[in-house]
Scaffold this active site. Structure first.
Site, PDB file in Angstrom:
ATOM      1  N   SER A 189       0.819  -1.202   0.000  1.00  0.00           N
ATOM      2  CA  SER A 189       0.000   0.000   0.000  1.00  0.00           C
ATOM      3  C   SER A 189       0.852   1.251   0.000  1.00  0.00           C
ATOM      4  CB  SER A 189      -0.911   0.018   1.225  1.00  0.00           C
ATOM      5  OG  SER A 189      -1.596   1.246   1.347  1.00  0.00           O
ATOM      6  N   TYR A 232      -1.730   0.424   9.988  1.00  0.00           N
ATOM      7  CA  TYR A 232      -1.896  -0.253   8.703  1.00  0.00           C
ATOM      8  C   TYR A 232      -0.666  -0.035   7.817  1.00  0.00           C
ATOM      9  CZ  TYR A 232      -3.594  -0.963   3.911  1.00  0.00           C
ATOM     10  OH  TYR A 232      -3.725  -1.368   2.599  1.00  0.00           O
TER      11      TYR A 232
END
Length: 239
Positions: free
Chosen positions: A133, A143
């Site tokens: 990501s 995250y």
């Protein structure tokens, strides 16, 4: 004969698009997911094999591997933002720890466990592709930290598996529409801001990521390994 392709998190979003891309090319695809209904529906619609498996559960992952004879391509697409961990009356630090552990489990450890479980099934010329990501580079929190760790693990994995003819790469996606990542519609103001960050002035699509995964598993990518490929329309650039 088509290749055997294993796609975790393949019942929806990017994982489903990846499974569809390989299935359309004639490969034998096995997709996994945590929910039986979603797995069954996606497998039936794509004409592939579906297995209910939580990538963070070592017992389930071991059982998944036991049902495979070989793996030509592994796509670690399972991940995402875990549910809120803070409940009423939970001390702040306890909630913080739970949130970080959940992010690490879903976005790092699931890929580690699955890859290790099928490690001996990789054939020469196999490819391991993991979904990273843009959040690993900026504003990612727990995250993003998990996705950054995924890229570091991938580099080490590449060094271990390359002598066997196995490539290992990460696709770091930017803003991609057509997924359930945000848990609902993205507010229009935020959507415009995310698109404005790109050079292409459009959101990414699940097909963009699927096409990149398909290339990384192709003969043309055999000397490409240990890398993180940023697929974000120029929202984040490297040199």
């Amino acid at each position: 004969m088509g290749r055997t392709v294993l796609v975790t998190g393949g019942s929806s979003g990017i994982g489903r698009a990846v499974a569809a891309r390989f299935a359309a090319a004639g490969d034998e695809v096995c997709l996994t997911g945590r929910r039986a209904e979603g797995v069954g529906r996606a497998a039936a619609e794509l004409g592939v094999r579906g297995v209910v498996c939580d990538a963070t559960d070592p017992v389930a992952v071991a059982a998944l591997a036991a049902g495979l004879d070989r793996v030509d391509v592994l796509v670690n697409a399972a991940g995402g933002l875990p549910p809120e961990q803070v409940g009423e009356g939970v001390p702040p630090l306890v909630g913080l720890l739970a949130a970080w552990q959940a992010n690490l489990a879903q976005n790092l450890l699931g890929a580690v466990l699955t890859t290790e479980a099928v490690r001996d099934l990789f054939v020469p010329g196999a490819a391991v592709i993991s979904l990273g990501s843009l959040g690993a580079e900026r504003r990612g929190g727990a995250y993003g930290a998990a996705k950054a760790a995924l890229a570091a693990w991938n580099a080490a994995l590449s060094a271990q598996l390359a002598p066997r003819g196995v490539t290992c790469n990460v696709i770091a996606a930017g803003y991609v529409e057509g997924t359930g990542f945000f848990g609902g519609p993205v507010p229009e103001e935020r959507r415009r801001a995310l698109i404005e960050e790109t050079h292409t002035k459009r959101p990414g699509t699940v097909e963009d990521i699927a096409a990149t995964a398909h290339f990384l598993a192709s003969p043309g990518a055999r000397h490409l390994t240990g890398q993180t490929l940023h697929v974000n329309g120029g929202a984040y650039t490297t040199r």
